[in-house]
Design a protein around this motif. Structure first.
Motif, short mmCIF file in Angstrom:
data_model
loop_
_atom_site.label_atom_id
_atom_site.label_comp_id
_atom_site.label_asym_id
_atom_site.label_seq_id
_atom_site.Cartn_x
_atom_site.Cartn_y
_atom_site.Cartn_z
N LYS A 357 -132.25 -66.31 47.80
CA LYS A 357 -131.08 -66.24 47.08
C LYS A 357 -130.86 -67.49 46.20
O LYS A 357 -130.32 -67.50 45.11
N LEU A 358 -130.63 -68.56 46.92
CA LEU A 358 -130.70 -69.77 46.16
C LEU A 358 -131.23 -69.96 44.91
O LEU A 358 -130.80 -70.30 43.91
N VAL A 359 -132.77 -69.59 44.92
CA VAL A 359 -133.49 -69.73 43.75
C VAL A 359 -133.00 -68.96 42.76
O VAL A 359 -132.92 -69.33 41.52
N SER A 360 -132.53 -67.79 43.14
CA SER A 360 -131.75 -66.82 41.89
C SER A 360 -130.71 -67.23 41.36
O SER A 360 -130.54 -66.76 40.25
N LYS A 361 -129.85 -68.13 41.97
CA LYS A 361 -128.69 -68.53 41.52
C LYS A 361 -128.69 -69.68 40.82
O LYS A 361 -127.61 -70.02 40.25
N LEU A 362 -129.57 -70.50 40.78
CA LEU A 362 -129.52 -71.95 40.16
C LEU A 362 -129.64 -71.55 38.64
O LEU A 362 -130.37 -70.58 38.37
N GLN A 363 -129.12 -72.39 38.02
CA GLN A 363 -128.79 -72.28 36.53
C GLN A 363 -129.76 -73.27 35.83
O GLN A 363 -130.36 -73.17 34.87
N PHE A 365 -131.67 -75.77 37.11
CA PHE A 365 -133.10 -75.89 37.69
C PHE A 365 -133.93 -74.65 37.20
O PHE A 365 -133.51 -73.76 37.10
N SER A 366 -135.21 -75.03 36.72
CA SER A 366 -136.17 -73.93 36.40
C SER A 366 -137.01 -73.63 37.56
O SER A 366 -137.65 -74.17 38.24
N HIS A 367 -136.92 -72.21 37.77
CA HIS A 367 -137.82 -71.56 38.86
C HIS A 367 -139.34 -71.27 38.21
O HIS A 367 -139.30 -70.31 37.67
N SER A 376 -135.70 -80.53 36.10
CA SER A 376 -135.78 -80.17 37.21
C SER A 376 -136.34 -79.02 37.69
O SER A 376 -136.02 -77.88 36.86
N LEU A 377 -137.09 -78.60 38.73
CA LEU A 377 -137.73 -77.42 38.86
C LEU A 377 -137.22 -76.93 40.48
O LEU A 377 -137.16 -77.93 41.38
N ASP A 415 -125.05 -83.52 37.94
CA ASP A 415 -125.24 -82.01 36.98
C ASP A 415 -126.20 -81.43 38.11
O ASP A 415 -125.99 -80.06 38.10
N LEU A 416 -127.26 -81.97 38.50
CA LEU A 416 -127.97 -81.15 39.59
C LEU A 416 -127.26 -80.88 41.03
O LEU A 416 -127.35 -79.58 41.27
#
Length: 426
Positions: A357-363, A365-367, A376-377, A415-416
């Motif tokens: 869920k966290l990965v899907s909500k980050l804006q 950071f690039s997944h 940032s990845l 920002d991160l």
């Protein structure tokens, strides 16, 4: 300045390079050509017979790639290097020069998932057998040694978990067994850590990551430390025995302390073909010019972000050796005092589902499946990079179901942190 050893920042810009003799171009030209004209028949024969250095065909060598090779060798403190198509290609050509069918090598359990997969599966087709050891238990390396063991392989800073490996101690084990130590230095880069100074005999990189640093080109590097004596050692026939391809030449005798780099080029790259594009070499060279600035910045920023996550109520743990309470902090201070790198992992109290869920909500950071970018990845290793491993292997590699990996880039740390906070609150 002939008697002065240049500093790291200077080498990152100038090592291996000079103005183009034909045009005066200051930047290294991209020699986008397949092949090179010989002076005459004798010149061609001397090149093919390894009697002279020069260019034949870009699969074997190229002037743009040569500048990259010299630069990374200088930064790592090696004698010579070979640039290849990827980090995996660097691993493959390294082991091709060392192993025969039925041979074994010892590898740390804590590695990049792609390397674990390569060692466990692809190498079996060549009869090369991996024996796993635990970098947290140095005696496991001793116990894994057999008469068939031809090398030890570790990462300096292990991906993804940020494990700091005691290279000097493992080097001592390798030296007692008279086998080479291979260190993948991708995560640290020579700016943070030079493994040759601690006993490594061969250093490899995925140049795709921090050396290139901009997420725009795939490449790999093999660096010969010039420290292992191949001469007369029948366990390594590609280096110690006469080579029929070259009129009975013994590479270890002819090329001395850079024989391994030569062997990977003229016996591996020549025949197996994972050549680096000159254009990619140019992009990686350009990236290396700012390597010291980028590595210091991302290491500093990673520490700020890791400290914030360590105090967050939704976070169960953070694994980053730059943190004072981390189990690898003392090793990090010893081996890489300038910083512990850009990559670290953390676990969420909600486990696997919370990580996804966290990965899907980050804006911000690039997944994606990479590290070492200016951006940032983020990735969830258990469902991606380490998906092919068993649950036990995932945990051993530091990629358990709750683990999230971050690769910190050059953005403002504030920002991160804001992006992480909003995703954790979602």
């Amino acid at each position: 300045m002939a008697d002065r050893v240049p500093g790291f920042n200077t080498l990152a810009i100038h090592a291996g390079a000079q103005p183009d003799p034909a045009t005066g171009a200051r930047a290294t030209p991209i020699y986008q050509t397949t092949s090179f004209v010989f002076d005459d028949v004798d010149h061609a024969a001397s090149l093919f017979g390894l009697q002279a250095f020069g260019n034949i065909y870009t699969r074997i060598g190229n002037p743009t790639c040569a500048v990259l090779e010299e630069r990374v060798a200088a930064l790592e403190g090696g004698t010579a290097a070979l640039a290849v198509a990827s980090g995996h290609a660097a691993e493959f050509l390294t082991f091709h020069a060392l192993l025969q069918p039925g041979d074994e090598f010892i590898a740390s359990k804590k590695l990049y998932g792609g390397s674990i997969n390569q060692f466990n599966h692809s190498y079996k087709s060549f009869g090369w057998n991996v024996v796993w050891a635990d970098p947290d238990d140095l005696s496991s390396f001793e116990k894994a040694l057999t008469p068939k063991t031809k090398a030890i392989f570790v990462e300096s800073i292990a991906n993804p978990g940020g494990v700091i490996v005691d290279i000097a101690a493992i080097s001592a084990i390798a030296k007692r067994a008279n086998i080479p130590l291979i260190v993948d230095n991708t995560m640290a880069t020579p700016y943070l850590w030079r493994p040759i100074e601690h006993g490594a005999d061969i250093v490899i990189h995925s140049a795709t990551k921090f050396l290139g640093g901009h997420g725009n080109s795939i490449g790999g590097i093999i660096v010969d430390a010039g420290t292992f004596n191949w001469v007369g050692d029948e366990r390594y026939p590609l280096l110690s025995k006469p080579r029929p391809e070259y009129g009975g030449m013994v590479l270890g005798e002819t090329f001395g302390n850079f024989a391994f780099a030569i062997a990977t080029r003229v016996l591996g790259l020549r025949d197996l073909g994972p050549a680096l594009s000159p254009f990619n070499a140019f992009l990686i060279l350009t990236g290396i010019e700012t390597l010291p600035l980028r590595m210091q910045r991302v290491s500093d920023s990673a520490l700020v972000v890791a400290k914030h996550l360590a105090s967050h109520p939704a976070v169960a743990w953070v694994s980053y050796p730059g943190l004072e309470g981390d189990r690898y902090h003392s090793l990090a201070k010893r081996y890489c005092p300038k910083g512990a790198g850009a990559v670290f992992t953390f676990g969420l109290k909600g486990g696997y589902e919370a990580g996804v869920k966290l990965v899907s909500k980050l804006q911000l950071f690039s997944h994606l499946a990479n590290i070492g970018d200016t951006r940032s990845l983020v990735i969830h290793p258990a469902s991606t990079t380490h998906r092919q491993l068993t649950d036990e292997q995932k945990v051993a590699a530091g990629a358990g179901p709750d683990v999230v990996r971050l690769s910190i880039g050059l953005e403002d740390p504030a920002d991160l942190i804001a992006d992480l906070d909003q995703a954790l609150a979602a």
